[in-house]
Motif scaffolding. Sequence first.
Motif, PDB file in Angstrom:
ATOM      1  N   VAL A 198       0.831  -1.205   0.000  1.00  5.39           N
ATOM      2  CA  VAL A 198       0.000   0.000   0.000  1.00  5.39           C
ATOM      3  C   VAL A 198       0.864   1.253   0.000  1.00  5.39           C
ATOM      4  O   VAL A 198       2.026   1.222   0.388  1.00  5.39           O
ATOM      5  CB  VAL A 198      -0.941   0.051   1.229  1.00  5.39           C
ATOM      6  CG1 VAL A 198      -1.886  -1.128   1.242  1.00  5.39           C
ATOM      7  CG2 VAL A 198      -0.159   0.122   2.521  1.00  5.39           C
ATOM      8  N   HIS A 199       0.271   2.347  -0.468  1.00  4.20           N
ATOM      9  CA  HIS A 199       0.877   3.674  -0.340  1.00  4.20           C
ATOM     10  C   HIS A 199       0.435   4.218   1.007  1.00  4.20           C
ATOM     11  O   HIS A 199      -0.755   4.270   1.306  1.00  4.20           O
ATOM     12  CB  HIS A 199       0.379   4.625  -1.431  1.00  4.20           C
ATOM     13  CG  HIS A 199       0.870   4.295  -2.784  1.00  4.20           C
ATOM     14  ND1 HIS A 199       2.168   4.470  -3.175  1.00  4.20           N
ATOM     15  CD2 HIS A 199       0.224   3.811  -3.869  1.00  4.20           C
ATOM     16  CE1 HIS A 199       2.315   4.114  -4.427  1.00  4.20           C
ATOM     17  NE2 HIS A 199       1.147   3.695  -4.868  1.00  4.20           N
ATOM     18  N   LEU A 200       1.418   4.642   1.839  1.00  5.13           N
ATOM     19  CA  LEU A 200       1.086   5.154   3.162  1.00  5.13           C
ATOM     20  C   LEU A 200       2.147   6.155   3.591  1.00  5.13           C
ATOM     21  O   LEU A 200       3.339   5.919   3.376  1.00  5.13           O
ATOM     22  CB  LEU A 200       1.026   3.990   4.161  1.00  5.13           C
ATOM     23  CG  LEU A 200       0.550   4.280   5.570  1.00  5.13           C
ATOM     24  CD1 LEU A 200      -0.895   4.777   5.549  1.00  5.13           C
ATOM     25  CD2 LEU A 200       0.642   3.035   6.418  1.00  5.13           C
ATOM     26  N   GLU A 201       1.711   7.247   4.184  1.00  3.36           N
ATOM     27  CA  GLU A 201       2.647   8.252   4.687  1.00  3.36           C
ATOM     28  C   GLU A 201       3.525   7.661   5.790  1.00  3.36           C
ATOM     29  O   GLU A 201       3.137   6.708   6.462  1.00  3.36           O
ATOM     30  CB  GLU A 201       1.881   9.459   5.246  1.00  3.36           C
ATOM     31  CG  GLU A 201       1.080  10.223   4.216  1.00  3.36           C
ATOM     32  CD  GLU A 201       1.943  10.934   3.197  1.00  3.36           C
ATOM     33  OE1 GLU A 201       3.045  11.390   3.546  1.00  3.36           O
ATOM     34  OE2 GLU A 201       1.508  11.018   2.040  1.00  3.36           O
ATOM     35  N   ASP A 202       4.711   8.226   5.994  1.00  2.19           N
ATOM     36  CA  ASP A 202       5.608   7.749   7.049  1.00  2.19           C
ATOM     37  C   ASP A 202       4.981   7.894   8.433  1.00  2.19           C
ATOM     38  O   ASP A 202       5.124   7.028   9.282  1.00  2.19           O
ATOM     39  CB  ASP A 202       6.940   8.498   6.998  1.00  2.19           C
ATOM     40  CG  ASP A 202       7.759   8.109   5.779  1.00  2.19           C
ATOM     41  OD1 ASP A 202       7.596   6.970   5.281  1.00  2.19           O
ATOM     42  OD2 ASP A 202       8.564   8.931   5.312  1.00  2.19           O
TER      43      ASP A 202
ATOM     44  N   ASP B 224      -4.971  10.235  10.875  1.00  2.00           N
ATOM     45  CA  ASP B 224      -6.161   9.387  10.841  1.00  2.00           C
ATOM     46  C   ASP B 224      -6.932   9.478   9.530  1.00  2.00           C
ATOM     47  O   ASP B 224      -7.510   8.496   9.084  1.00  2.00           O
ATOM     48  CB  ASP B 224      -7.098   9.734  11.992  1.00  2.00           C
ATOM     49  CG  ASP B 224      -6.615   9.184  13.316  1.00  2.00           C
ATOM     50  OD1 ASP B 224      -5.682   8.338  13.326  1.00  2.00           O
ATOM     51  OD2 ASP B 224      -7.167   9.587  14.350  1.00  2.00           O
ATOM     52  N   ASP B 225      -6.953  10.658   8.899  1.00  2.00           N
ATOM     53  CA  ASP B 225      -7.750  10.832   7.681  1.00  2.00           C
ATOM     54  C   ASP B 225      -6.944  10.681   6.386  1.00  2.00           C
ATOM     55  O   ASP B 225      -7.459  10.968   5.312  1.00  2.00           O
ATOM     56  CB  ASP B 225      -8.467  12.174   7.700  1.00  2.00           C
ATOM     57  CG  ASP B 225      -7.511  13.354   7.788  1.00  2.00           C
ATOM     58  OD1 ASP B 225      -6.303  13.147   8.047  1.00  2.00           O
ATOM     59  OD2 ASP B 225      -7.977  14.492   7.593  1.00  2.00           O
ATOM     60  N   ASP B 226      -5.702  10.191   6.467  1.00  2.00           N
ATOM     61  CA  ASP B 226      -4.912   9.957   5.255  1.00  2.00           C
ATOM     62  C   ASP B 226      -5.508   8.812   4.444  1.00  2.00           C
ATOM     63  O   ASP B 226      -5.929   7.787   4.995  1.00  2.00           O
ATOM     64  CB  ASP B 226      -3.460   9.607   5.590  1.00  2.00           C
ATOM     65  CG  ASP B 226      -2.622  10.823   5.928  1.00  2.00           C
ATOM     66  OD1 ASP B 226      -3.131  11.954   5.787  1.00  2.00           O
ATOM     67  OD2 ASP B 226      -1.465  10.644   6.335  1.00  2.00           O
ATOM     68  N   ILE B 227      -5.512   8.977   3.136  1.00  2.00           N
ATOM     69  CA  ILE B 227      -6.029   7.957   2.234  1.00  2.00           C
ATOM     70  C   ILE B 227      -4.965   6.889   2.015  1.00  2.00           C
ATOM     71  O   ILE B 227      -3.795   7.197   1.809  1.00  2.00           O
ATOM     72  CB  ILE B 227      -6.447   8.598   0.889  1.00  2.00           C
ATOM     73  CG1 ILE B 227      -7.664   9.488   1.118  1.00  2.00           C
ATOM     74  CG2 ILE B 227      -6.720   7.535  -0.161  1.00  2.00           C
ATOM     75  CD1 ILE B 227      -8.082  10.297  -0.086  1.00  2.00           C
TER      76      ILE B 227
ATOM     77  N   VAL C 216      -9.347   4.899   4.639  1.00  3.95           N
ATOM     78  CA  VAL C 216      -8.571   5.927   5.325  1.00  3.95           C
ATOM     79  C   VAL C 216      -7.809   5.241   6.453  1.00  3.95           C
ATOM     80  O   VAL C 216      -8.190   4.172   6.937  1.00  3.95           O
ATOM     81  CB  VAL C 216      -9.454   7.082   5.851  1.00  3.95           C
ATOM     82  CG1 VAL C 216      -9.990   7.910   4.706  1.00  3.95           C
ATOM     83  CG2 VAL C 216     -10.570   6.575   6.719  1.00  3.95           C
ATOM     84  N   TRP C 217      -6.714   5.850   6.867  1.00  4.37           N
ATOM     85  CA  TRP C 217      -5.782   5.216   7.784  1.00  4.37           C
ATOM     86  C   TRP C 217      -6.433   4.720   9.069  1.00  4.37           C
ATOM     87  O   TRP C 217      -6.194   3.597   9.507  1.00  4.37           O
ATOM     88  CB  TRP C 217      -4.622   6.147   8.092  1.00  4.37           C
ATOM     89  CG  TRP C 217      -3.709   5.603   9.134  1.00  4.37           C
ATOM     90  CD1 TRP C 217      -3.365   6.185  10.307  1.00  4.37           C
ATOM     91  CD2 TRP C 217      -3.026   4.336   9.111  1.00  4.37           C
ATOM     92  NE1 TRP C 217      -2.513   5.376  11.022  1.00  4.37           N
ATOM     93  CE2 TRP C 217      -2.296   4.226  10.306  1.00  4.37           C
ATOM     94  CE3 TRP C 217      -2.980   3.278   8.217  1.00  4.37           C
ATOM     95  CZ2 TRP C 217      -1.514   3.116  10.614  1.00  4.37           C
ATOM     96  CZ3 TRP C 217      -2.207   2.171   8.517  1.00  4.37           C
ATOM     97  CH2 TRP C 217      -1.483   2.108   9.705  1.00  4.37           C
ATOM     98  N   PHE C 218      -7.290   5.507   9.728  1.00  2.35           N
ATOM     99  CA  PHE C 218      -7.823   5.068  11.022  1.00  2.35           C
ATOM    100  C   PHE C 218      -8.652   3.793  10.877  1.00  2.35           C
ATOM    101  O   PHE C 218      -8.625   2.935  11.755  1.00  2.35           O
ATOM    102  CB  PHE C 218      -8.606   6.175  11.741  1.00  2.35           C
ATOM    103  CG  PHE C 218     -10.024   6.352  11.296  1.00  2.35           C
ATOM    104  CD1 PHE C 218     -11.050   5.679  11.936  1.00  2.35           C
ATOM    105  CD2 PHE C 218     -10.334   7.209  10.255  1.00  2.35           C
ATOM    106  CE1 PHE C 218     -12.372   5.851  11.534  1.00  2.35           C
ATOM    107  CE2 PHE C 218     -11.644   7.384   9.849  1.00  2.35           C
ATOM    108  CZ  PHE C 218     -12.659   6.696  10.488  1.00  2.35           C
ATOM    109  N   MET C 219      -9.346   3.615   9.765  1.00  4.33           N
ATOM    110  CA  MET C 219     -10.141   2.404   9.563  1.00  4.33           C
ATOM    111  C   MET C 219      -9.232   1.200   9.318  1.00  4.33           C
ATOM    112  O   MET C 219      -9.436   0.127   9.891  1.00  4.33           O
ATOM    113  CB  MET C 219     -11.094   2.583   8.386  1.00  4.33           C
ATOM    114  CG  MET C 219     -12.193   3.581   8.646  1.00  4.33           C
ATOM    115  SD  MET C 219     -13.162   4.022   7.186  1.00  4.33           S
ATOM    116  CE  MET C 219     -13.569   2.451   6.496  1.00  4.33           C
TER     117      MET C 219
END
Length: 77
Positions: free
Chosen positions: A19-23, A27-30, A42-45
Amino acid sequence: MNTVRKVPMECSRCGSNRVHLEDSPADDDIVSCAECDEFLGVWFMLRDRLEVSARKRAAIDPALMAQKVVQQLDASA
């Protein structure tokens, strides 16, 4: 910075576990699939789903839980 990471789940579209994920995700990052760019949530889910999955694996294999505890202790030191 957006990083490609392996996670213990699969994309429903292509089956990839990358997956693409910020370092340091907010919580609301896609979160999207690194292979096909499918929206995964979204990240929190996803974080909650990954934590539940990790707990299930640890219940099956106590060594995994011990490893997680050691990682948390190392991180807090």
